[in-house]
Motif scaffolding. Structure first.
Motif, PDB file in Angstrom:
ATOM      1  N   VAL A  31      20.867   4.526 -11.974  1.00 18.20           N
ATOM      2  CA  VAL A  31      21.268   3.374 -12.596  1.00 18.20           C
ATOM      3  C   VAL A  31      22.725   3.611 -13.353  1.00 18.20           C
ATOM      4  CG1 VAL A  31      20.534   1.864 -14.359  1.00 18.20           C
ATOM      5  CG2 VAL A  31      18.695   2.744 -12.699  1.00 18.20           C
ATOM      6  N   ILE A  32      23.711   2.989 -13.063  1.00 14.23           N
ATOM      7  CA  ILE A  32      24.860   3.316 -13.474  1.00 14.23           C
ATOM      8  C   ILE A  32      25.282   3.177 -15.029  1.00 14.23           C
ATOM      9  CG2 ILE A  32      27.327   3.044 -13.309  1.00 14.23           C
ATOM     10  CD1 ILE A  32      26.708   2.227 -10.429  1.00 14.23           C
ATOM     11  N   ILE A  33      25.012   1.960 -15.716  1.00 12.97           N
ATOM     12  CA  ILE A  33      24.944   1.681 -16.907  1.00 12.97           C
ATOM     13  C   ILE A  33      23.405   1.643 -17.450  1.00 12.97           C
ATOM     14  CG2 ILE A  33      26.033  -0.151 -18.510  1.00 12.97           C
ATOM     15  CD1 ILE A  33      27.668  -1.422 -16.097  1.00 12.97           C
ATOM     16  N   GLU A  90      39.539   6.522 -12.870  1.00  6.91           N
ATOM     17  CA  GLU A  90      39.143   7.166 -14.140  1.00  6.91           C
ATOM     18  C   GLU A  90      38.125   6.773 -14.901  1.00  6.91           C
ATOM     19  OE1 GLU A  90      42.628   8.754 -16.164  1.00  6.91           O
ATOM     20  OE2 GLU A  90      43.822   8.908 -14.472  1.00  6.91           O
ATOM     21  N   ILE A  91      37.892   5.556 -14.876  1.00  7.31           N
ATOM     22  CA  ILE A  91      36.827   4.955 -15.833  1.00  7.31           C
ATOM     23  C   ILE A  91      35.320   5.139 -15.038  1.00  7.31           C
ATOM     24  CG2 ILE A  91      35.849   2.948 -16.835  1.00  7.31           C
ATOM     25  CD1 ILE A  91      38.529   1.831 -17.413  1.00  7.31           C
ATOM     26  N   PRO A  92      34.650   6.024 -15.627  1.00  4.74           N
ATOM     27  CA  PRO A  92      33.243   6.382 -14.451  1.00  4.74           C
ATOM     28  C   PRO A  92      32.357   5.293 -14.078  1.00  4.74           C
ATOM     29  CG  PRO A  92      33.749   7.945 -16.428  1.00  4.74           C
ATOM     30  CD  PRO A  92      34.456   6.791 -16.665  1.00  4.74           C
ATOM     31  N   THR A  93      32.214   4.533 -15.090  1.00  7.24           N
ATOM     32  CA  THR A  93      31.476   3.156 -14.658  1.00  7.24           C
ATOM     33  C   THR A  93      31.973   2.420 -13.712  1.00  7.24           C
ATOM     34  OG1 THR A  93      30.551   3.000 -16.821  1.00  7.24           O
ATOM     35  CG2 THR A  93      30.565   0.893 -15.365  1.00  7.24           C
ATOM     36  N   LEU A  94      33.432   2.331 -13.603  1.00  7.58           N
ATOM     37  CA  LEU A  94      34.066   1.606 -12.357  1.00  7.58           C
ATOM     38  C   LEU A  94      34.009   2.124 -11.181  1.00  7.58           C
ATOM     39  CD1 LEU A  94      37.190  -0.304 -13.944  1.00  7.58           C
ATOM     40  CD2 LEU A  94      35.026  -1.123 -13.579  1.00  7.58           C
ATOM     41  N   ARG A  95      34.220   3.600 -11.455  1.00  3.32           N
ATOM     42  CA  ARG A  95      34.354   4.434 -10.365  1.00  3.32           C
ATOM     43  C   ARG A  95      32.972   4.457  -9.457  1.00  3.32           C
ATOM     44  NH1 ARG A  95      32.435   9.201  -9.417  1.00  3.32           N
ATOM     45  NH2 ARG A  95      32.472   9.743 -11.581  1.00  3.32           N
ATOM     46  N   MET A  96      31.988   4.668 -10.388  1.00  2.00           N
ATOM     47  CA  MET A  96      30.550   4.795  -9.808  1.00  2.00           C
ATOM     48  C   MET A  96      30.033   3.350  -9.044  1.00  2.00           C
ATOM     49  SD  MET A  96      28.390   7.032 -12.165  1.00  2.00           S
ATOM     50  CE  MET A  96      29.284   7.075 -13.739  1.00  2.00           C
ATOM     51  N   PRO A 128      19.117   7.696   2.722  1.00  5.23           N
ATOM     52  CA  PRO A 128      19.735   6.539   2.204  1.00  5.23           C
ATOM     53  C   PRO A 128      19.019   5.800   1.139  1.00  5.23           C
ATOM     54  CG  PRO A 128      19.015   6.035   4.313  1.00  5.23           C
ATOM     55  CD  PRO A 128      18.657   7.866   4.054  1.00  5.23           C
ATOM     56  N   GLU A 129      19.638   5.471   0.196  1.00  2.00           N
ATOM     57  CA  GLU A 129      18.642   4.823  -0.778  1.00  2.00           C
ATOM     58  C   GLU A 129      19.768   3.788  -1.494  1.00  2.00           C
ATOM     59  OE1 GLU A 129      16.380   4.620  -3.183  1.00  2.00           O
ATOM     60  OE2 GLU A 129      14.841   5.694  -1.658  1.00  2.00           O
ATOM     61  N   VAL A 130      18.964   3.270  -2.840  1.00  2.00           N
ATOM     62  CA  VAL A 130      19.897   2.218  -3.577  1.00  2.00           C
ATOM     63  C   VAL A 130      20.006   2.406  -4.808  1.00  2.00           C
ATOM     64  CG1 VAL A 130      19.326  -0.382  -4.213  1.00  2.00           C
ATOM     65  CG2 VAL A 130      18.866   0.351  -1.581  1.00  2.00           C
ATOM     66  N   SER A 131      21.311   2.378  -5.546  1.00  2.00           N
ATOM     67  CA  SER A 131      21.626   2.377  -6.764  1.00  2.00           C
ATOM     68  C   SER A 131      21.678   1.077  -7.443  1.00  2.00           C
ATOM     69  CB  SER A 131      22.999   3.143  -6.870  1.00  2.00           C
ATOM     70  OG  SER A 131      23.180   4.147  -6.357  1.00  2.00           O
ATOM     71  N   ARG A 132      21.459   0.990  -8.626  1.00  2.00           N
ATOM     72  CA  ARG A 132      21.615  -0.114  -9.613  1.00  2.00           C
ATOM     73  C   ARG A 132      22.733  -0.148 -10.413  1.00  2.00           C
ATOM     74  NH1 ARG A 132      19.052  -3.972  -7.228  1.00  2.00           N
ATOM     75  NH2 ARG A 132      17.480  -3.120  -5.995  1.00  2.00           N
ATOM     76  N   LEU A 149      16.812  12.006  -6.418  1.00  2.00           N
ATOM     77  CA  LEU A 149      18.038  12.390  -7.328  1.00  2.00           C
ATOM     78  C   LEU A 149      19.088  11.452  -6.714  1.00  2.00           C
ATOM     79  CD1 LEU A 149      17.057  16.210  -7.474  1.00  2.00           C
ATOM     80  CD2 LEU A 149      16.741  14.340  -9.439  1.00  2.00           C
ATOM     81  N   ASP A 150      19.587  10.574  -7.177  1.00  2.24           N
ATOM     82  CA  ASP A 150      20.710  10.011  -6.617  1.00  2.24           C
ATOM     83  C   ASP A 150      21.933  10.534  -6.974  1.00  2.24           C
ATOM     84  OD1 ASP A 150      22.683   7.839  -6.219  1.00  2.24           O
ATOM     85  OD2 ASP A 150      21.168   6.317  -6.584  1.00  2.24           O
ATOM     86  N   ALA A 151      22.769  10.936  -6.154  1.00  6.32           N
ATOM     87  CA  ALA A 151      23.906  11.583  -6.216  1.00  6.32           C
ATOM     88  C   ALA A 151      25.128  10.663  -6.855  1.00  6.32           C
ATOM     89  CB  ALA A 151      24.541  12.357  -5.079  1.00  6.32           C
ATOM     90  N   ARG A 152      24.850   9.371  -7.015  1.00  7.87           N
ATOM     91  CA  ARG A 152      25.942   8.408  -7.187  1.00  7.87           C
ATOM     92  C   ARG A 152      26.231   8.495  -8.789  1.00  7.87           C
ATOM     93  NH1 ARG A 152      28.462   3.716  -5.634  1.00  7.87           N
ATOM     94  NH2 ARG A 152      27.014   3.555  -3.903  1.00  7.87           N
ATOM     95  N   THR A 153      25.147   8.907  -9.656  1.00  8.79           N
ATOM     96  CA  THR A 153      25.287   8.992 -11.123  1.00  8.79           C
ATOM     97  C   THR A 153      25.408  10.464 -11.556  1.00  8.79           C
ATOM     98  OG1 THR A 153      22.967   8.622 -11.427  1.00  8.79           O
ATOM     99  CG2 THR A 153      24.427   6.816 -11.690  1.00  8.79           C
ATOM    100  N   VAL A 154      25.407  11.254 -10.606  1.00 17.82           N
ATOM    101  CA  VAL A 154      25.566  12.600 -11.009  1.00 17.82           C
ATOM    102  C   VAL A 154      27.234  12.825 -11.139  1.00 17.82           C
ATOM    103  CG1 VAL A 154      25.331  15.099 -10.155  1.00 17.82           C
ATOM    104  CG2 VAL A 154      23.422  13.552  -9.951  1.00 17.82           C
TER     105      VAL A 154
END
Ligand SMILES: *Cc1c(COP(=O)(O)O)cnc(C)c1O
Length: 490
Positions: free
Chosen positions: A92-94, A368-374, A408-412, A463-468
């Motif tokens: 979950v990014i934000i 460079e803005i982590p939220t936008l990048r993720m 494969p998984e789903v991020s939010r 463990l979702d690697a997107r937000t690590v």
């Protein structure tokens, strides 16, 4: 009611005295580290808890050692850091519970610099006289959204409160029943309306509101047409809401009629169109296609007089609430006492300014803005991080403790943004041959200085690697899992 009152009385009598517990070795060891009154309170709380347990019919008599141990952990908790770093492997990014947006390194540096010394917070270096704290971010916000003026306050809830109080107090504001939302915790549109002394005129139905519903509700006392972004929920199916451009047309017609009807020299009440946009996108993230949130600039172009949004949702900055619109409206907000009560502190201003500055170059912002990048990384971008995480875990754990797989998984997106959007990602699936996913999740979150937050899916830990965020966090996760497995083995 306890079944054996005599035995209960006896057990209550056996509870230790506060003074007695204070002399327990572990309590003595805390002397000088915890103020005495706090230690006494911890002991009282521990004794009270033991008393409550006896009264509830606990099968065990009070054990002074157990009570002393409980008192010590209660007192010791005061000396431990509470607000700490967390490794977010939830995808979950934000994540609102984990601090929403992670600041860009540049923004974090700006905060540290302003925190360490004096600053130009309210000092104008040109005139060498008092300046305004509003000046630091306003020009940037305007340049990035096309607005004429802007003000930033503590958060978007504060911004909504301020706008309603300034422009709708003592009058009415029209809002669709489909947009009377609650945005987590205590932020509910009807409550904020009541608090700001604006009368709420609800129109339409839960699923459908038409332009004619607004038109029928408008009267001489209508000060505002309010549009609220539904954020974390979506109505799907047989639904309709009225776009900003149509609200603009309604307000223009009403304002023209009021001006024509006003006595010469008399001031007619101006009806404003205000959108509480919530998520506050600056860059339209094309990758989200039909799900993309409206950008602030689009809402202004469609005719909103005022738009407000959060600083730490899609914008990816610090907690803040930003209002944009025409200068004559924003000037009124700046003069409202609520703007003083809800103003931003210098640390937040430093972070916000640095974040906004990155947006001047959109590619740099996404990098460079982590939220936008993720948010904008593809699953294939994330995959190497998932593989590295799998390898780090495999290297840290003994043979036969877990079975690992990159899946494969789903991020939010989280933060009430893009709720319908499945963001494809890769996660490490950890299946436990020793221990189990639930107790591991509890250990990772509850018993470490740096908690690791994952999620459970069908008896496995994901463990979702997107937000690590980086290699350090990857090692931290591997270390945490190794500690868990070691404990379960012992
Ligand atoms: C998130 C949100 C808010 C509250 O914003 P904060 O910055 O958390 O105070 C208000 N309105 C909408 C539509 C939101 O999405």
């Amino acid at each position: 009611m306890p079944r054996n009152p005599e035995r209960t009385r006896e057990r209550l009598r056996s509870l230790p005295q506060v003074e007695e517990v204070l002399h327990a070795p572990c309590m003595r060891a805390l002397e000088g580290r915890v103020p005495r009154h706090a230690a006494v309170q911890a002991v009282r709380d521990a004794v009270d808890a033991a008393r409550a347990s006896i009264l509830a019919g606990s099968a065990r008599p009070a054990d002074p050692d157990v009570i002393a141990h409980d008192a010590c952990s209660r007192a010791f908790a005061l000396t431990r850091r509470s607000l700490r770093r967390v490794v977010n492997a939830s995808g979950v990014i934000i994540h609102t519970n984990l601090g929403r947006s992670v600041l860009a390194p540049e923004a974090a540096r700006a905060v540290a610099e302003v925190a360490r010394g004096y600053s130009t917070l309210e000092y104008d270096t040109d005139s060498m006289a008092r300046g305004s704290r509003h000046a630091h971010c306003e020009k940037l916000i305007c340049a990035l959204t096309g607005a004429e003026a802007a003000i930033a306050v503590n958060n978007n809830a504060a911004a909504v409160m301020m706008v309603l109080s300034e422009f709708a107090a003592g009058h009415s504001a029209v809002v669709s029943r489909g947009e009377l939302v609650e945005i987590g915790g205590s932020f509910r549109i009807p409550d904020i309306m009541a608090l700001s002394n604006a009368a709420m005129a609800e129109v339409g139905t839960t699923n459908k509101t038409h332009a004619r519903d607004y038109a029928l509700a408008i009267d001489d006392d209508t000060a505002m047409l309010l549009k609220v972004h539904p954020s974390n929920y979506r109505l799907i199916g047989f639904t309709e809401s009225v776009p900003l451009s149509e609200l603009r047309a309604l307000a223009d017609a009403a304002n023209a009629a009021r001006r024509a009807g006003a006595d010469a020299g008399g001031q007619a009440l101006e009806m404003l169109v205000y959108e509480d946009q919530g998520s506050g996108a600056f860059a339209s993230l094309e990758c989200f296609g039909d799900y993309a949130e409206p950008t602030v600039a689009e809402s202004l172009r469609q005719g909103a007089d005022l738009v407000s949004f959060s600083g730490d949702k899609l914008l990816g900055g610090p907690q803040a609430g930003i209002v944009v619109g025409a200068k004559r409206h924003i000037d009124r907000l700046k003069a409202n006492p609520l703007a003083r009560a809800m103003r931003l502190d210098k640390l937040t201003l430093a972070a916000l300014e640095a974040t906004l500055r990155l947006y001047l170059d959109k590619e740099r912002a996404v990098r460079e803005i982590p939220t936008l990048r993720m948010l904008s990384e593809t699953a294939e971008d994330v995959r190497p991080r998932a593989v590295a995480l799998e390898q780090a875990i495999a290297a840290a754990l003994p043979e036969g403790a877990v079975r690992l797989e990159v899946v494969p998984e789903v991020s939010r997106a989280g933060g009430g943004a893009l709720p319908m959007c499945d963001i494809p990602t890769y996660a490490v699936r950890v299946e436990f041959l020793r221990g189990d996913a639930l107790s591991c999740e509890r250990y990772l979150a509850g018993e470490r200085d740096v908690p690791v937050i994952g999620r459970i899916r069908k008896d496995a830990l994901l463990l979702d690697a997107r937000t690590v965020l980086d290699a350090d966090e990857t090692s931290e996760i591997a270390r945490a899992l190794a500690e868990y497995v070691e404990r379960t083995h012992a």
